[in-house]
Design an enzyme around this catalytic site. Structure first.
Site, mmCIF file in Angstrom:
data_model
loop_
_atom_site.group_PDB
_atom_site.id
_atom_site.type_symbol
_atom_site.label_atom_id
_atom_site.label_comp_id
_atom_site.label_asym_id
_atom_site.label_seq_id
_atom_site.Cartn_x
_atom_site.Cartn_y
_atom_site.Cartn_z
ATOM 1 N N GLU A 86 4.740 -1.006 -5.770
ATOM 2 C CA GLU A 86 4.241 -1.577 -5.890
ATOM 3 C C GLU A 86 3.613 -2.049 -7.278
ATOM 4 O OE1 GLU A 86 -0.676 0.274 -7.077
ATOM 5 O OE2 GLU A 86 0.688 1.614 -5.659
ATOM 6 N N CYS A 120 0.422 3.309 -2.992
ATOM 7 C CA CYS A 120 1.168 5.129 -3.623
ATOM 8 C C CYS A 120 2.051 4.662 -2.079
ATOM 9 C CB CYS A 120 0.790 5.922 -3.498
ATOM 10 S SG CYS A 120 -0.210 5.936 -5.595
ATOM 11 N N HIS A 250 0.095 13.464 -1.693
ATOM 12 C CA HIS A 250 0.553 12.394 -3.014
ATOM 13 C C HIS A 250 -0.118 12.694 -4.398
ATOM 14 C CE1 HIS A 250 0.202 9.069 -5.247
ATOM 15 N NE2 HIS A 250 -0.757 9.142 -4.801
ATOM 16 N N SER A 363 -3.531 3.744 -1.718
ATOM 17 C CA SER A 363 -5.165 2.752 -1.423
ATOM 18 C C SER A 363 -5.123 1.863 -0.126
ATOM 19 C CB SER A 363 -5.668 2.705 -2.603
ATOM 20 O OG SER A 363 -6.141 3.769 -3.337
HETATM 21 N N1 ACO Z 1 -13.768 20.470 -18.952
HETATM 22 C C1 ACO Z 1 -13.305 20.930 -17.565
HETATM 23 N N2 ACO Z 1 -13.242 19.731 -16.588
HETATM 24 C C2 ACO Z 1 -14.237 18.442 -17.044
HETATM 25 C C3 ACO Z 1 -15.097 18.425 -18.546
HETATM 26 C C4 ACO Z 1 -13.985 18.843 -19.157
HETATM 27 N N3 ACO Z 1 -14.972 19.121 -20.404
HETATM 28 N N4 ACO Z 1 -15.571 17.028 -18.068
HETATM 29 C C5 ACO Z 1 -15.518 16.739 -16.753
HETATM 30 N N5 ACO Z 1 -14.466 17.620 -16.043
HETATM 31 C C6 ACO Z 1 -14.263 17.657 -14.784
HETATM 32 C C7 ACO Z 1 -15.250 16.654 -13.682
HETATM 33 O O1 ACO Z 1 -16.316 17.734 -13.361
HETATM 34 C C8 ACO Z 1 -14.535 16.547 -13.325
HETATM 35 O O2 ACO Z 1 -14.281 17.112 -12.004
HETATM 36 P P1 ACO Z 1 -14.733 16.771 -10.205
HETATM 37 O O3 ACO Z 1 -13.760 15.990 -10.035
HETATM 38 O O4 ACO Z 1 -14.310 18.695 -9.792
HETATM 39 O O5 ACO Z 1 -16.374 16.798 -9.909
HETATM 40 C C9 ACO Z 1 -12.862 15.935 -13.462
HETATM 41 O O6 ACO Z 1 -13.315 16.607 -14.403
HETATM 42 C C10 ACO Z 1 -12.952 14.339 -13.545
HETATM 43 O O7 ACO Z 1 -14.448 13.929 -14.177
HETATM 44 P P2 ACO Z 1 -15.427 12.552 -13.809
HETATM 45 O O8 ACO Z 1 -16.297 12.483 -14.870
HETATM 46 O O9 ACO Z 1 -15.131 13.057 -12.650
HETATM 47 O O10 ACO Z 1 -13.804 11.200 -14.272
HETATM 48 P P3 ACO Z 1 -14.296 10.170 -14.254
HETATM 49 O O11 ACO Z 1 -15.805 9.452 -13.624
HETATM 50 O O12 ACO Z 1 -14.240 9.841 -15.828
HETATM 51 O O13 ACO Z 1 -12.449 9.471 -13.692
HETATM 52 C C11 ACO Z 1 -11.503 9.381 -11.377
HETATM 53 C C12 ACO Z 1 -12.043 10.180 -12.589
HETATM 54 C C13 ACO Z 1 -12.096 8.469 -11.002
HETATM 55 C C14 ACO Z 1 -10.151 10.467 -10.923
HETATM 56 C C15 ACO Z 1 -10.383 8.480 -12.966
HETATM 57 O O14 ACO Z 1 -9.201 9.222 -13.610
HETATM 58 C C16 ACO Z 1 -9.826 7.441 -11.723
HETATM 59 O O15 ACO Z 1 -10.320 6.341 -11.172
HETATM 60 N N6 ACO Z 1 -8.492 7.425 -11.324
HETATM 61 C C17 ACO Z 1 -8.221 6.220 -10.926
HETATM 62 C C18 ACO Z 1 -7.652 6.359 -8.747
HETATM 63 C C19 ACO Z 1 -7.353 8.121 -8.639
HETATM 64 O O16 ACO Z 1 -6.270 8.401 -9.062
HETATM 65 N N7 ACO Z 1 -8.138 8.313 -7.506
HETATM 66 C C20 ACO Z 1 -7.342 9.073 -6.298
HETATM 67 C C21 ACO Z 1 -7.267 8.435 -5.155
HETATM 68 S S1 ACO Z 1 -6.073 6.759 -5.935
HETATM 69 C C22 ACO Z 1 -4.671 6.734 -6.543
HETATM 70 O O17 ACO Z 1 -3.443 7.603 -5.592
HETATM 71 C C23 ACO Z 1 -4.447 5.696 -6.872
#
Ligand code: ACO
Length: 456
Positions: A86, A120, A250, A363
């Site tokens: 991609e 992916c 994945h 996605s």
């Molecule tokens: N200590 C431990 N855990 C923590 C802490 C901390 N200090 N702070 C936050 N966390 C946890 C959260 O509780 C959350 O856990 P949960 O998922 O069990 O709720 C996790 O860390 C991530 O924190 P969030 O605040 O939910 O994360 P954020 O919104 O900042 O971003 C996300 C996470 C959405 C995965 C982002 O990195 C992203 O958009 N990534 C790209 C998209 C992606 O990978 N999607 C998955 C499928 S699609 C693909 O393969 C591309």
């Protein structure tokens, strides 16, 4: 060549990941997020990345060249070359045509196949094309090669720690040690704007993080249930996860994979009779009336099934996460980095006769669950041993990488971003840090033609 072929699958494999990484503990401090957010919350340890010295052509070429070299492949014995990616640097010219430089040098040009793209999932689409070709009436007796590669980069912000980069190359043919089950692939494909790249002037995707997680889990529910149904048609005793030795996913980040195994158990729970539920899922009766589509972010349910599945996760899935934890999301090769990790976690003797399922997600969205068996036929034993020895050598290179400070990583990302569409262009990223055998970009000329060299 219409004779029925047997045991079509993966004969050999190679993985490439960049020689530099940033540590997620350092990145947490640099990004000023809570300690543990990336390492515990996302389950990531290190993130591989490329400077402007590498692009999609170069990383795929590196993986392909390694596969050919290490397995002494006769290029005239390859009839199909498929690419999944991609990472688009040209709206017309495929990565496959660039990879042909290796083959054309030897006068090998009668080679079908082209690039497949959908986030992916492209690597899996390319792999299925290769398997299908070998099993088809078009097959001419030669082998196929599949290359899947990506440079996964995000803009500054919460998605950036879920980046990564890498490429995998796989040799496909009959009488393979890793054999694909026939007739049980289960797909789920639909439209979603969870992660997409509509801005062709930028390397970064548009991401709706929460929606992407929901889409991933919902695709998993659909694929897993359909896969089990198809498996039961072949074998009425098939008991889903319990009948599998491994379950590979994945991996956008490792925590999502662990949650996914919990989700698989939740599906088994929903599909069980009440008597089976009491026996197999003690203490989970409060979830009896929960509905799949209403539970993607149900904390209590997620926690309960994470706890329930912990042992199963350690046994069937965790061994597949070594590369993902240490390189990050490689996009198309991510699932195949999982396969590599799983294979090197065991000896050939431990692997013979094992069956595992693989879940591929891209996605947008496209997803499939399928299964692989490790051939019991002793005549392929030496092929399996060679494959695992070679992969062990490759995975060992994870420890030979160079750790860089987040500031250096961030600066290199800025250089990539600023010069994404610059031409003519001479990359400034260092070549001394590259692993021997790595292809790198030397220049982009006024006509945007790219020139590469290979590090000795
Ligand atoms: N200590 C431990 N855990 C923590 C802490 C901390 N200090 N702070 C936050 N966390 C946890 C959260 O509780 C959350 O856990 P949960 O998922 O069990 O709720 C996790 O860390 C991530 O924190 P969030 O605040 O939910 O994360 P954020 O919104 O900042 O971003 C996300 C996470 C959405 C995965 C982002 O990195 C992203 O958009 N990534 C790209 C998209 C992606 O990978 N999607 C998955 C499928 S699609 C693909 O393969 C591309």
């Amino acid at each position: 060549m219409s004779a029925k072929v047997h045991n079509v699958g993966i004969l050999a494999m190679e993985l490439y990941f960049p020689s530099q990484y940033v540590d997620q503990v350092d990145l947490e401090k640099f990004d000023e997020v809570g300690t543990g957010k990336y390492t515990i919350g996302l389950g990531q340890s290190k993130m591989g990345f490329c400077s402007d010295r590498e692009d999609i052509n170069s990383i795929c070429m590196t993986a392909l060249h390694r596969l050919i070299e290490k397995n002494d492949i006769n290029l005239h014995d390859i009839g199909r070359l498929e690419v999944g990616t991609e990472t688009i640097i040209d709206k017309s010219k495929s990565v496959k045509t660039f990879l042909m430089t290796l083959f054309a040098k030897e006068g090998a040009t009668d080679i079908e196949g082209i690039d497949s793209t959908n986030a992916c999932y492209g690597g899996t689409a390319a792999l299925f094309n290769a398997i299908n070709w070998v099993e088809s009436s078009s097959w001419d007796g030669r082998k196929a090669i599949v290359v899947a590669g990506d440079i996964a980069v995000y803009g500054k912000g919460p998605a950036r720690p879920t980046g990564g980069a890498g490429a995998v190359a796989m040799l496909i043919g009959p009488d393979a040690p890793l054999v694909f089950d026939c007739g049980v692939r289960a797909s789920y494909m639909t439209h979603a704007y969870d992660f997409y790249k509509p801005d062709l002037a930028s390397e970064f995707p548009y991401v709706d993080g929460k929606l992407s997680i929901k889409c991933y889990l919902s695709a998993l529910d659909n694929c897993y249930n359909l896969f089990c149904k198809k498996m039961r048609k072949e074998n009425p005793d098939f008991k889903g996860l319990l009948s599998l030795d491994g379950m590979l996913f994945h991996s956008p980040y490792c925590k999502l994979v662990q949650k996914s195994l919990g989700r698989v158990c939740f599906n088994d729970f929903l599909n069980a009779s009440s008597a089976e539920r009491e026996k197999q899922f003690p203490g989970l009766s409060q979830f009896n009336n929960h509905k799949r589509e209403e539970t993607y972010f149900d904390r209590d349910l997620e926690k309960a099934f994470l706890t329930y599945s912990e042992k199963l996760f350690n046994e069937k899935t965790k061994p597949s996460l070594h590369v993902a934890r240490n390189v990050g999301n490689m996009y198309t090769p991510s699932l195949y980095g999982g396969l590599v990790s799983y294979l090197v976690s065991k000896s050939p003797d431990q692997l013979i006769g094992k069956k595992f399922a693989l879940f591929s997600y891209g996605s947008g969205l496209a997803s499939t669950m399928y299964s692989i068996n490790i051939c019991k036929d002793m005549s392929v034993g030496s092929k399996l041993e060679r494959l695992i020895n070679s992969l062990n050598e490759t995975v060992g290179m994870l420890n030979k990488r160079q750790c860089v400070e987040p500031q250096v990583f961030s600066d290199l990302m800025d250089v990539r971003t600023q010069n994404y569409h610059t031409a003519p262009y001479e990359p400034s990223g260092p070549t001394d840090v590259l692993f021997p055998g790595t292809y790198y970009l030397v220049r982009i000329d006024e006509q945007r033609r790219r020139t590469y060299e290979r590090k000795l």
